[in-house]
Motif scaffolding. Structure first.
Motif, mmCIF file in Angstrom:
data_model
loop_
_atom_site.group_PDB
_atom_site.id
_atom_site.type_symbol
_atom_site.label_atom_id
_atom_site.label_comp_id
_atom_site.label_asym_id
_atom_site.label_seq_id
_atom_site.Cartn_x
_atom_site.Cartn_y
_atom_site.Cartn_z
ATOM 1 N N VAL A 156 0.544 -1.177 -0.312
ATOM 2 C CA VAL A 156 0.334 0.314 -0.007
ATOM 3 C C VAL A 156 0.747 1.475 0.037
ATOM 4 O O VAL A 156 2.246 0.825 0.537
ATOM 5 C CB VAL A 156 -1.171 0.246 1.358
ATOM 6 N N LEU A 157 0.480 2.043 -0.618
ATOM 7 C CA LEU A 157 0.768 3.317 -0.614
ATOM 8 C C LEU A 157 0.077 4.450 -0.164
ATOM 9 O O LEU A 157 -0.678 5.174 -1.519
ATOM 10 C CB LEU A 157 1.581 3.877 -2.342
ATOM 11 N N ILE A 158 0.335 5.689 1.008
ATOM 12 C CA ILE A 158 0.174 6.418 1.287
ATOM 13 C C ILE A 158 0.546 7.591 0.884
ATOM 14 O O ILE A 158 1.450 8.070 1.785
ATOM 15 C CB ILE A 158 -0.229 6.176 2.924
ATOM 16 N N LYS A 181 -3.570 4.294 -5.326
ATOM 17 C CA LYS A 181 -3.815 3.001 -5.895
ATOM 18 C C LYS A 181 -2.794 2.210 -7.106
ATOM 19 O O LYS A 181 -2.476 3.550 -7.767
ATOM 20 C CB LYS A 181 -4.878 2.588 -6.753
ATOM 21 N N SER A 182 -2.213 1.054 -7.106
ATOM 22 C CA SER A 182 -1.008 0.874 -7.966
ATOM 23 C C SER A 182 -1.917 0.731 -9.954
ATOM 24 O O SER A 182 -3.090 0.474 -9.948
ATOM 25 C CB SER A 182 -0.078 -0.093 -7.303
ATOM 26 N N ASP A 183 -1.103 -0.131 -10.483
ATOM 27 C CA ASP A 183 -1.886 -0.171 -11.532
ATOM 28 C C ASP A 183 -2.149 -1.766 -11.782
ATOM 29 O O ASP A 183 -3.246 -2.009 -11.979
ATOM 30 C CB ASP A 183 -0.286 -0.286 -12.896
ATOM 31 N N LYS A 184 -1.227 -2.583 -10.816
ATOM 32 C CA LYS A 184 -1.778 -4.004 -10.857
ATOM 33 C C LYS A 184 -3.102 -3.321 -9.432
ATOM 34 O O LYS A 184 -4.142 -4.515 -9.987
ATOM 35 C CB LYS A 184 -0.618 -4.708 -9.548
ATOM 36 N N GLN A 185 -3.156 -3.141 -8.709
ATOM 37 C CA GLN A 185 -4.207 -3.185 -7.978
ATOM 38 C C GLN A 185 -5.964 -2.404 -8.717
ATOM 39 O O GLN A 185 -7.162 -3.011 -8.785
ATOM 40 C CB GLN A 185 -4.718 -1.829 -6.709
ATOM 41 N N ARG A 216 -11.335 -5.556 -12.798
ATOM 42 C CA ARG A 216 -11.529 -7.430 -12.845
ATOM 43 C C ARG A 216 -12.794 -7.693 -12.152
ATOM 44 O O ARG A 216 -13.632 -8.455 -12.880
ATOM 45 C CB ARG A 216 -10.058 -7.974 -13.029
ATOM 46 N N GLN A 217 -12.433 -7.451 -11.032
ATOM 47 C CA GLN A 217 -13.680 -7.781 -10.375
ATOM 48 C C GLN A 217 -14.884 -7.567 -10.124
ATOM 49 O O GLN A 217 -15.899 -7.797 -10.334
ATOM 50 C CB GLN A 217 -12.857 -7.597 -8.631
ATOM 51 N N GLN A 218 -14.778 -5.775 -11.056
ATOM 52 C CA GLN A 218 -16.376 -5.731 -11.408
ATOM 53 C C GLN A 218 -16.450 -5.892 -12.827
ATOM 54 O O GLN A 218 -17.851 -6.270 -12.897
ATOM 55 C CB GLN A 218 -15.637 -4.007 -12.163
#
Length: 614
Positions: free
Chosen positions: A527-529, A536-540, A546-548
């Motif tokens: 996680v990046l704050i 959000k990262s590109d993977k996230q 994909r989940q949506q």
């Protein structure tokens, strides 16, 4: 203020020389008009007036003018003292230009060569402003340098001259400002209950006698007057008609009646506004009158008497009343921001540090990270959370650990928690270097990072491509507008994981790329704050999309058997390093990258402070 002496005519001087004595009125206003000299005569001409005698009095450079003053008897400090000195001196010079004009620079060697033969250590305001006083005994050295202004002036000039009187007032004004800043944690706002207490103490000054002063100060009493109020000459302002030369010298005339009216009508908003004027009231008498006069001695007595009442009784009453809940001690937020009160006398006397319980400022946490006296405090000036002020009712362990008072109350209500280690601590750099009060995590052995392989921060691809691959026919830029920083995980540990750097405004678009070690990579969660917001990262982003899509298919009864096929670029993104696209703001930006092992729960993190120039 009564005069040092009244003006006399030549006839009266001759009578005096002949042995005819006149009554000396302590008030000094009765006969002043009758014996006033011609208005065209200036009693106190400006400029230097060297002493006629060849032998110059010895100047004591180490002994204070008033060794009993709290400025010399107590240890104190003011944050960023050099900056504070320059700020205060500039303000006073602007306010009292005529008073300071002879002391800003050293005397001219061309017109006053004898000055440098008589005075061993010449000094001026410019010399004081150029010196460094931020060392162990710096405040005392500064005060001695300030007092040297009037010591040198008295040694070189005739005692009864305007320049000597001015030098005494300069020292008084500077000391008053230092006194106000030194006691910033006691400079409460004057509420109605505090105003009543101050008026009571002022009334004591009005009514005190010689015997009362000596009894209060604990001195031996021997046939002293107990009827005459020695404050009578100080109750009204000096008449300009009867004593015009008083206003040639004293820059800020004061009287007890004037101060009382200011206090009653709310002109004084803070305690030290009142206390400083009371100090100057009696100091004016010490400046104007000779040391062997009765009015000088009375002023000195009243000054010592008043300081004793305030130091020994008034503030003790405030603490007691605050602890009983009879009054609330409040502060001026703007004044706290200007003086950075964390470096003064560390703790306030009682009550909350600021007026509201839900305040945003905790001045015990401020480390003065580049702050000046020309801007307010920012959130990055705090090392950890605020609102952690131990009150006078907390136990000793809580005071040592600087624990939140709510935590202490919770422990008192729950005795079974007494043995629980106190975990809520403020990280203070000074305390961290001491063994007893250091935070436990900074005493651990250095543990090399094992989850994070590398973290890179670099400019956006567009900026890099423009700089390295210019358009056909154009030349590459001579200025390097892209940046790249690499942080290797095996070179980092829990003690060495914080970095800071500055960038130009054109470099505000950055990419943070993280690479983790291959062992059990799927068990890591990153996680990046940035500035308290999750990026959000590109993977996230791909996994969320994909989940949506999968959720949409699950709700579509006709497409239950369909599956999600990722593109080639998306698959490569999931397999490659994780990237975070950043848009930094002007000023200071705080980033924190965390990598958590889902199995063991261990966390590795790297912190960045990136400043974007305006």
């Amino acid at each position: 203020m009564p005069p040092r002496r009244k003006r006399v005519s030549k006839e009266e001087e001759n009578e005096k020389d002949s042995g005819i004595n006149h009554d000396n009125n302590a008030g000094g206003n009765a006969d002043a008009t009758e014996s006033a000299a011609s208005p065209s005569v200036v009693k106190y001409p400006p400029g230097k007036h060297p002493k006629i005698e060849e032998d110059t009095p010895t100047v004591d450079y180490e002994t204070p003018l008033d060794p009993r003053s709290e400025l010399f008897t107590e240890e104190w400090k003011i944050p960023r003292f050099n900056l504070f000195i320059n700020f205060i001196l500039d303000e006073l010079i602007e306010k009292y230009k005529l008073l300071f004009k002879d002391f800003i620079k050293l005397p001219s060697r061309k017109f006053h060569p004898q000055y440098y033969y008589k005075i061993q250590q010449p000094i001026s305001i410019n010399e004081i402003k150029s010196r460094d006083y931020e060392f162990n005994n710096g405040p005392r050295t500064f005060l001695l340098d300030v007092e040297l202004l009037t010591k040198n002036c008295r040694a070189y000039n005739e005692t009864d001259t305007l320049i000597v009187k001015n030098s005494m007032q300069i020292v008084n004004y500077i000391k008053c400002e230092i006194l106000r800043a030194k006691n910033i944690t006691k400079n409460y706002l004057i509420s109605d209950p505090i105003r009543v207490k101050l008026l009571n103490y002022l009334d004591k000054v009005y009514k005190v006698t010689d015997k009362g002063v000596e009894m209060e100060l604990g001195n031996k009493i021997s046939n002293l007057d107990d009827k005459l109020h020695i404050s009578e000459p100080f109750q009204e302002l000096v008449s300009k008609e009867d004593l015009p030369e008083y206003y040639e010298i004293i820059q800020k005339p004061l009287a007890l009646d004037t101060i009382k009216n200011n206090l009653e009508y709310g002109i004084y908003t803070k305690i030290y506004d009142f206390l400083i004027d009371m100090q100057l009231l009696f100091q004016n008498a010490l400046v104007f009158n000779s040391s062997d006069s009765l009015i000088y001695q009375d002023a000195s007595k009243l000054l010592n008497y008043f300081n004793h009442l305030i130091d020994k009784k008034f503030f003790a009453e405030l603490i007691d009343a605050s602890e009983r809940g009879e009054l609330k001690l409040e502060y001026d937020k703007v004044e706290f921001e200007q003086y950075l009160a964390n470096g003064g006398n560390t703790k306030p006397l009682a009550g909350p540090l600021l007026p509201d319980d839900d305040h945003d400022f905790d001045f015990d946490n401020i480390e003065g990270l580049g702050n000046g006296y020309n801007r307010s405090l920012l959130t990055e000036d705090y090392l950890l959370s605020g609102n952690v002020i131990p009150s006078t009712t907390t136990n000793v362990d809580a005071l040592v650990a600087n624990v939140d008072t709510n935590e202490v109350k919770r422990r008192k209500l729950s005795p079974e928690l007494e043995d629980e280690s106190l975990k809520i601590m403020k990280y203070n750099i000074v305390k961290a270097v001491t063994k007893d009060s250091a935070v436990s995590q900074y005493l651990l052995d250095k543990k090399q990072f094992t989850f994070i392989r590398q973290v890179s921060i670099f400019s956006s691809k567009h900026l890099y491509n423009v700089a390295t691959k210019p358009m056909s026919g154009s030349r590459p830029s001579c200025n390097q507008n892209w940046v790249e920083y690499k942080f290797i995980g095996k070179e980092l540990n829990q003690n060495e994981n914080a970095f800071s750097f500055s960038l130009e405004p054109i470099q505000s678009f950055l990419t943070l790329e993280s690479t983790l070690n291959e062992n059990n990579n799927t068990s890591f969660e990153t996680v990046l704050i940035m500035n308290n917001e999750i990026v959000k990262s590109d993977k996230q982003a791909i996994m969320q999309k994909r989940q949506q899509q999968q959720n949409q298919i699950n709700h579509d009864t006709h497409n239950k058997e369909n599956s999600i096929d990722l593109s080639k670029d998306q698959n490569e993104s999931l397999l490659g390093p994780e990237k975070f696209e950043l848009r930094l703001h002007e000023g200071l930006n705080q980033l924190e990258f965390r990598c958590t092992d889902k199995i063991s729960g261990q966390i590795e993190k790297i912190k960045f402070w990136i400043s974007i120039y305006p």
